[in-house]
Write a protein that holds these residues in place. Structure first.
Motif, PDB file in Angstrom:
ATOM      1  N   LYS A  32      19.135 -18.084  84.953  1.00  0.00           N
ATOM      2  CA  LYS A  32      18.491 -18.038  86.270  1.00  0.00           C
ATOM      3  C   LYS A  32      18.926 -19.187  87.166  1.00  0.00           C
ATOM      4  O   LYS A  32      18.873 -19.081  88.387  1.00  0.00           O
ATOM      5  N   THR A  33      19.317 -20.297  86.574  1.00  0.00           N
ATOM      6  CA  THR A  33      19.742 -21.437  87.399  1.00  0.00           C
ATOM      7  C   THR A  33      21.214 -21.317  87.802  1.00  0.00           C
ATOM      8  O   THR A  33      21.676 -22.051  88.664  1.00  0.00           O
ATOM      9  N   ILE A  34      21.944 -20.422  87.167  1.00  0.00           N
ATOM     10  CA  ILE A  34      23.382 -20.288  87.405  1.00  0.00           C
ATOM     11  C   ILE A  34      23.691 -19.330  88.544  1.00  0.00           C
ATOM     12  O   ILE A  34      24.566 -19.590  89.368  1.00  0.00           O
ATOM     13  N   ALA A  35      22.992 -18.205  88.575  1.00  0.00           N
ATOM     14  CA  ALA A  35      23.448 -17.083  89.405  1.00  0.00           C
ATOM     15  C   ALA A  35      22.291 -16.346  90.063  1.00  0.00           C
ATOM     16  O   ALA A  35      21.128 -16.523  89.717  1.00  0.00           O
ATOM     17  N   ARG A  63      27.796 -23.838  87.732  1.00  0.00           N
ATOM     18  CA  ARG A  63      26.714 -23.069  88.327  1.00  0.00           C
ATOM     19  C   ARG A  63      26.813 -23.039  89.856  1.00  0.00           C
ATOM     20  O   ARG A  63      27.371 -23.935  90.475  1.00  0.00           O
TER      21      ARG A  63
END
Lengths: 497, 497
Positions: free
Chosen positions: B411-414, B386
């Motif tokens: 949502k936490t990745i990109a 991530r």
């Protein structure tokens, strides 16, 4: 989802951080109405603590009950303000661009974007605001409103007050059925605790209010991380005030009254305390300085927040006064009977420009007047201290017409430009900017006061060609809450046609 | 107003920076209509260079004329988009809270706030976008729109192209009667030039597009300064794509076609090139992988941007392929006749999780498929990378219903989540988010594409009790341009009553 443990971290900090990260993963999904109810319940629970809380804070901070009662009201007002913001909903900056499938040469996709919380936020409360910028203060309220979980490192100068507020938040968590660890409270275990919290892999952002050295240290810790994170440190400010010639001629008495009230307010223990005055040499200036010194000498001082702060005030004030070319008109006590006294000093523009010691913040009821030869020297003095929360311009229309460029230059100095008023008194409203160029804060683009302070804890995420049923409520075509959105580059609170 | 010279700086950089600072002090006062006209004139002058510019860029970058013609169109479109934004005017986020003089216990002051330019911006152009993210690209256009002056450090890989665009900007400066030094052009003088530019006292912010090592170095230089400044580095990204089981079953052929086109587009020389594929082991996956390898092997490669990039691509690709547990289905050439070939590799989830080398970006037409045992392993693989510009989810409604939590995790990745489309093709519009968690960018809160990229170069300044005649036009009671403002906490494009 942090799976690796950093071996240098103390076990307890790691436990706190993993708890608060797990709580974040639940809390971020909670609906706006529930989040608003939670913020309101925290406010209610703080009020329910009644006089016991005020008494505890009086004992720990030496601040008078009237001031603390007012500060508690500001604190609960802030919580309710963020609750209203969350309920209204437009703060997420929703933006929608609908698809154009037959565009040439390539189809235009459907793009929709809004703000989402960053993750667990660490808050280092301020010593001088035991309520409004501490445990349930502005940073905590804005981070919880954003959807972040929060770890507060209790300020050691008012640890018991902080603990009481923490208990109130815990009650609110239970009553509102929030994730148990959405708010965590860490008592000071020395210097290393702060570093460990900032450098923990689960930490997403940091809020700090305090000294330049403390704020800069946290900023550096965050940048040492494998993945740097934002740190919002609100640090020192001496808030320069310019007194223009015409107003000194015409409003001398009123200025003395206004200024003496501001410099002594709360024993000068505000980030917006006016520490520096600038004016061009004149008879009116000499009268102002004499009367101001006289007025301030009549002030009945009280104990400062704690012994360390009072000691630092007297030492820094004495150091400033001992500099070559610095003088006072009325030499009252530095301290007596366990209390420190306010002090008005003065010097020349030349002396000030040559001596960096005089540029430093003296945290307390101290103010230095720099008597400048002319407007050019005044501007040089002013520019030499830029990086301020505020700068004040005291002038008549005649003054402002004569010194037209002054506003253009003021914008480079500070985040807030105040006309004919001292900097103390920070209104909590959307148009407030509490922040300024470094070293006033580590990030001049964000405010620490008002609803926009929520923007520190969020980042935008864009959804491309997302099926309607998978979109967040704020980005769906229908807009039953009528939030304001930018739809195909036009502001509207309607549905997407 | 920087008066001290840093003795370690080279004389020429210091001269450039003082010129661009002086130009900023003039340029920031220029009216929106004039600024918009300036941006439009730059676009016109770039177009007036005609085929000569395309030919020069072809020669320096090996990119085909059709691609470069399209990129030039995007570049001039961006300039005109910012011109329109400046003319319309709402981008300054004007906010007004009117006074309540009789409020108890204290009067409410009048507060008005809007965004102002930070100062001179340094732009480091991208090697892979000689127009759209270079001399007159998105960073330059957004900074000039904000009211900042700009220094571009020409990318050595297309210095002559950059010089031609610089000449076009110079012509626009003359035609529009702008401050002569509002835009400065510095040719590469080696590593130290970049450092000197970032650390010069007059520099207010930095934009960079390129490698992780380059972007991180600039970020660190900026934090070493006495007053740290914002650095927006857009760095590496491998843009993970998940292929869910049902879509692999049903849309195998279409997916092969779509994906092979994306991974080979422009010889994979995009920050949004899809470098990583994730799927759960299945027969359908094996068919997809076989057909994708076959399809990609038919691709006719062309030269990469320059020899250094091609050499790095082959080396990094070979390094990845030489890792234990990494294999290919169809082993075509690495390079032949001076061109490098695209490559599809595959490995297991376990191998990927254990080997950080496989997480690194291979800049070029390379993509690695990670065959995961189950959804849990897939999620672990996904989370391990991530900090991405984009992540794509290829799935049917059945897939999305089965893997409901996937969006929350995406949502936490990109910064951008793409449904059923590869990441290449970055639409320029307000809802685009081109940016993501570190190390995709150094600041996940800002986009480098679309009108909101202007927000990187500004900070809010608040005016308290400012006489109406001294206020900027955008904050006066009358609002003849009908810009959108937050007035007493309500959005309106009307006057203040």
């Amino acid at each position: 989802m942090v799976t690796t443990k950093n071996a240098t971290l103390t076990a307890s900090i790691d436990e706190v951080m993993m708890n608060v990260l797990n709580a974040f993963n639940e809390y971020k999904k909670i609906l706006p109405e529930q989040k608003a109810n939670f913020l309101e319940t925290i406010a209610n629970e703080i009020e329910a603590l009644g006089d016991a809380l005020i008494n505890q804070a009086c004992e720990e901070t030496n601040l008078p009950a009237t001031r603390l009662t007012g500060e508690r009201a500001r604190t609960t007002m802030q919580l309710r303000m963020f609750a209203a913001m969350v309920k209204e909903g437009s703060w997420v900056e929703a933006s929608i661009d609908t698809a154009i499938p037959d565009r040439k040469p390539t189809p235009k996709p459907d793009l929709r974007k809004m703000l989402f919380p960053l993750g667990p936020v660490i808050v280092f409360g301020a010593s001088n605001f035991p309520f409004a910028y501490s445990t349930a203060g502005g940073d905590t309220a804005s981070a919880l409103a954003a959807g972040c979980s929060v770890v507060v490192k209790a300020h050691p100068a008012h640890a018991k007050t902080s603990q009481m507020v923490y208990e109130a938040i815990k009650t609110a968590i239970e009553k509102c059925n929030m994730p148990a660890n959405v708010f965590q409270h860490v008592h000071d275990e020395g210097f290393k605790t702060g570093k460990d919290l900032v450098q923990h892999p689960a930490t997403a952002a940091v809020g700090f209010t305090g000294s330049l050295s403390g704020g800069k240290a946290l900023y550096d810790y965050a940048n040492e991380r494998k993945n740097p994170i934002p740190v919002f440190s609100e640090m020192g400010s001496i808030n320069p005030i310019i007194f223009f010639p015409d107003t000194l001629e015409k409003n001398n008495e009123a200025l003395v009254k206004m200024y003496s009230g501001s410099v002594t307010l709360g024993m000068g223990q505000f980030c917006t305390n006016p520490g520096l005055m600038l004016a061009i040499e004149s008879d009116a200036l000499n009268i102002f300085l004499k009367n101001l010194s006289e007025e301030v000498s009549k002030f009945t001082p009280s104990k400062m927040l704690h012994e360390g702060i009072q000691k630092a005030y007297v030492e820094k004030m004495q150091k400033a006064l001992s500099q070559k070319g610095v003088d006072v008109i009325k030499n009252i006590f530095h301290q007596s009977n366990g209390v420190a006294y306010p002090k008005i000093a003065f010097t020349s523009g030349e002396t000030f420009l040559q001596n960096p010691t005089l540029h430093e913040e003296v945290f307390g009821p101290y103010s230095l007047m720099v008597k400048c030869k002319d407007i050019n020297e005044l501007k040089r003095v002013w520019m030499s201290v830029r990086g301020q929360l505020t700068t004040s311009l005291m002038g008549t229309d005649k003054d402002f017409n004569e010194y037209k460029n002054i506003i253009e230059e003021a914008k480079t100095i500070a985040g807030r430009i105040i006309f004919n008023h001292p900097p103390t008194g920070v209104e909590v409203c959307p148009s407030m900017m509490h922040g300024g160029p470094y070293p006033a804060t580590t990030d001049s683009r964000f405010t620490a006061v008002g609803i926009n302070s929520v923007k520190r804890w969020v980042r935008p995420v864009c959804f491309q060609n997302c099926p309607e049923y998978l979109l967040p409520e704020e980005l769906k075509n229908n807009n039953p809450k009528k939030i304001w959105r930018l739809v195909n580059n036009h502001f509207t609170n309607g549905d997407v046609a």
